[in-house]
Design an enzyme around this catalytic site. Structure first.
Site, PDB file in Angstrom:
ATOM      1  N   PRO A  80       0.824  -1.215   0.000  1.00  0.00           N
ATOM      2  CA  PRO A  80       0.000   0.000   0.000  1.00  0.00           C
ATOM      3  C   PRO A  80       0.851   1.254   0.000  1.00  0.00           C
ATOM      4  CG  PRO A  80      -0.950  -1.616   1.463  1.00  0.00           C
ATOM      5  CD  PRO A  80       0.349  -2.202   0.975  1.00  0.00           C
ATOM      6  N   CYS A  81       0.436   2.207  -0.809  1.00  0.00           N
ATOM      7  CA  CYS A  81       1.329   3.306  -1.169  1.00  0.00           C
ATOM      8  C   CYS A  81       1.037   4.611  -0.452  1.00  0.00           C
ATOM      9  CB  CYS A  81       1.234   3.551  -2.678  1.00  0.00           C
ATOM     10  SG  CYS A  81      -0.461   3.954  -3.217  1.00  0.00           S
ATOM     11  N   GLN A  82       0.043   4.677   0.425  1.00  0.00           N
ATOM     12  CA  GLN A  82      -0.366   5.963   0.974  1.00  0.00           C
ATOM     13  C   GLN A  82       0.755   6.768   1.634  1.00  0.00           C
ATOM     14  OE1 GLN A  82      -1.953   3.123   1.347  1.00  0.00           O
ATOM     15  NE2 GLN A  82      -4.169   3.338   1.183  1.00  0.00           N
ATOM     16  N   PRO A  83       1.671   6.145   2.398  1.00  0.00           N
ATOM     17  CA  PRO A  83       2.702   6.958   3.035  1.00  0.00           C
ATOM     18  C   PRO A  83       3.626   7.671   2.056  1.00  0.00           C
ATOM     19  CG  PRO A  83       2.538   4.814   4.083  1.00  0.00           C
ATOM     20  CD  PRO A  83       1.723   4.750   2.833  1.00  0.00           C
ATOM     21  N   PHE A  84       3.671   7.230   0.800  1.00  0.00           N
ATOM     22  CA  PHE A  84       4.621   7.789  -0.160  1.00  0.00           C
ATOM     23  C   PHE A  84       3.937   8.523  -1.311  1.00  0.00           C
ATOM     24  CE2 PHE A  84       6.132   3.754   1.599  1.00  0.00           C
ATOM     25  CZ  PHE A  84       7.178   4.233   2.369  1.00  0.00           C
TER      26      PHE A  84
END
Length: 408
Positions: A80-84
């Site tokens: 999952p890509c949300q932090p980046f």
């Protein structure tokens, strides 16, 4: 069939591309129950594990996939890509990134890589993973792979690249980071872009023109019902007054419409409309009521239209509601780019080149209809006409000032 372990599978964006390149998804691990249900609906032969990567032992993954250590041809997955993601900067400034608990998925991927030791691996993430000066997530992955090699005797030497999907024939502007490595130490070489606006000369090869939204959607019939597709809210009636390929900037002092907004004072995707002659902009996972891209017919895209923009195989079905459908499709990887990279992995690492043409590449349409006619601006928006101020610049806007004050 070549054998794949799939992590963070979503509804199968990567898997569909690998499938077209001759790979079989032996086991897919996904936390989201709606995505798992959709995978089982469309690919009942896949063994789908519904669970958190950090709670499912690698031994269970191997058992469910009927695999032994080192037997899988490739491990694929997109943590999952949300932090980046770029959107996290808009919302939170410099986000917590590695301190964000959602970044633990990187460690989960590395653990499965260590325990299963596939012949090759592919990991994808958003372009923000490799932003200059903010690439700590990428460095964690590279360090982690070195630790895997030390612990197991493997020789993964990952190559990575920020891939602009439209440059490979995807009818959508979407940027992703891919890492690819081979267990025996072979160096993977990413294929060169095939599409673009550049004109070839004697020093550089000619690229094909970008594939467009019309190439993807032109042969899909208009929906019989607009239920769930209408644009409501405060701004819905303004969308028909904006030309194809434009957004709210049309209605600013620098645009060609009425000056209803200040220049660059809104998100780029606010009232953003597809053009028949351009690639689609990135399909959003969690758009607001006025956040596009919207269809040139002034509505939201249907499930089949979004699948076409994402180059998914035809014939997929989904039983979830609009919100879940949008989220799952917006978070997915275009399957065409997965097919292209899977074919390269076959050729460069597994020594079994794929035959035939790309299955998921859209067919170019020679005839492109003219743009849709514009509607007049409804009277209720006329009260907004003014000489609106422009955005003051990066780091100088209202939200940025609030963040600075909060930090102090």
């Amino acid at each position: 069939m070549l054998k794949t372990i799939s992590l963070f599978s979503g509804i199968g964006g990567l898997d569909f591309g690998f499938e077209e390149a001759g790979f079989e998804t032996r086991v897919a691990l996904e936390l989201d129950k709606f995505a798992c249900r959709t995978m089982r609906l469309n690919r009942p032969s896949w063994e789908v594990i519904e669970g958190d990567v950090n709670a499912v032992p690698s031994s269970v993954i191997l058992e469910k996939g009927r695999l032994s250590v080192g037997e899988a041809d490739v491990l694929i997955g997109g943590p999952p890509c949300q932090p980046f993601s770029k959107s996290s900067y808009w919302v939170r400034g410099d986000s917590l990134r590695l301190d964000d608990p959602r970044a633990d998925t990187l460690a989960g991927y590395l653990r499965v890589l260590r325990d299963t030791q596939p012949k090759a691996f592919l990991l994808e993430n958003v372009g923000g993973l490799a932003y200059e000066g903010k690439d700590e997530g990428l460095q964690v992955l590279l360090d982690g792979i070195r630790q895997v090699n030390q612990a197991t005797g493997t020789r993964y030497e990952p190559a990575w690249r920020v891939v602009r999907c439209a440059e490979y024939g995807v009818p959508q502007i979407r940027e992703r980071v891919f890492l690819v490595g081979a267990r025996d130490g072979r160096q993977f070489r990413f294929p060169e872009p095939t599409h673009g606006e550049a004109v070839g000369d004697m020093f550089s090869p000619t690229r094909e023109p970008f594939m467009t939204a019309w190439d993807a959607l032109g042969d899909i019939a208009e929906p019989n019902s607009l239920d769930g597709l209408r644009i409501g809210g405060k701004w819905g009636e303004l969308l028909p007054t904006i030309p194809e390929g434009q957004n709210y900037l049309w209605h600013t002092p620098r645009g060609g419409g009425m000056p209803l907004f200040g220049w660059r004072t809104r998100y780029w995707s606010f009232l953003l409309k597809l053009s028949k002659r351009l690639p689609s902009w990135t399909v959003q996972a969690q758009p607001g009521s006025a956040i596009g891209p919207f269809h040139w017919k002034n509505r939201r895209m249907t499930f089949h239209e979004m699948c076409a923009i994402q180059t998914f195989p035809k014939g997929l079905i989904m039983h979830e509601g609009r919100t879940e459908m949008q989220r799952m499709l917006g978070n997915a990887v275009p399957s065409l780019i997965a097919e292209i990279l899977a074919r390269e992995i076959r050729k460069q690492i597994l020594d079994v080149p794929a035959k035939g043409r790309l299955a998921l590449k859209p067919k170019r349409k020679e005839f492109v209809p003219p743009p849709e006619r514009l509607a007049p601006v409804p009277d209720r928006y006329h009260e907004l006409v003014a000489n609106h101020a422009e955005h003051p610049g990066t780091g100088k806007g209202r939200n940025a000032s609030k963040r600075v004050q909060a930090a102090e």
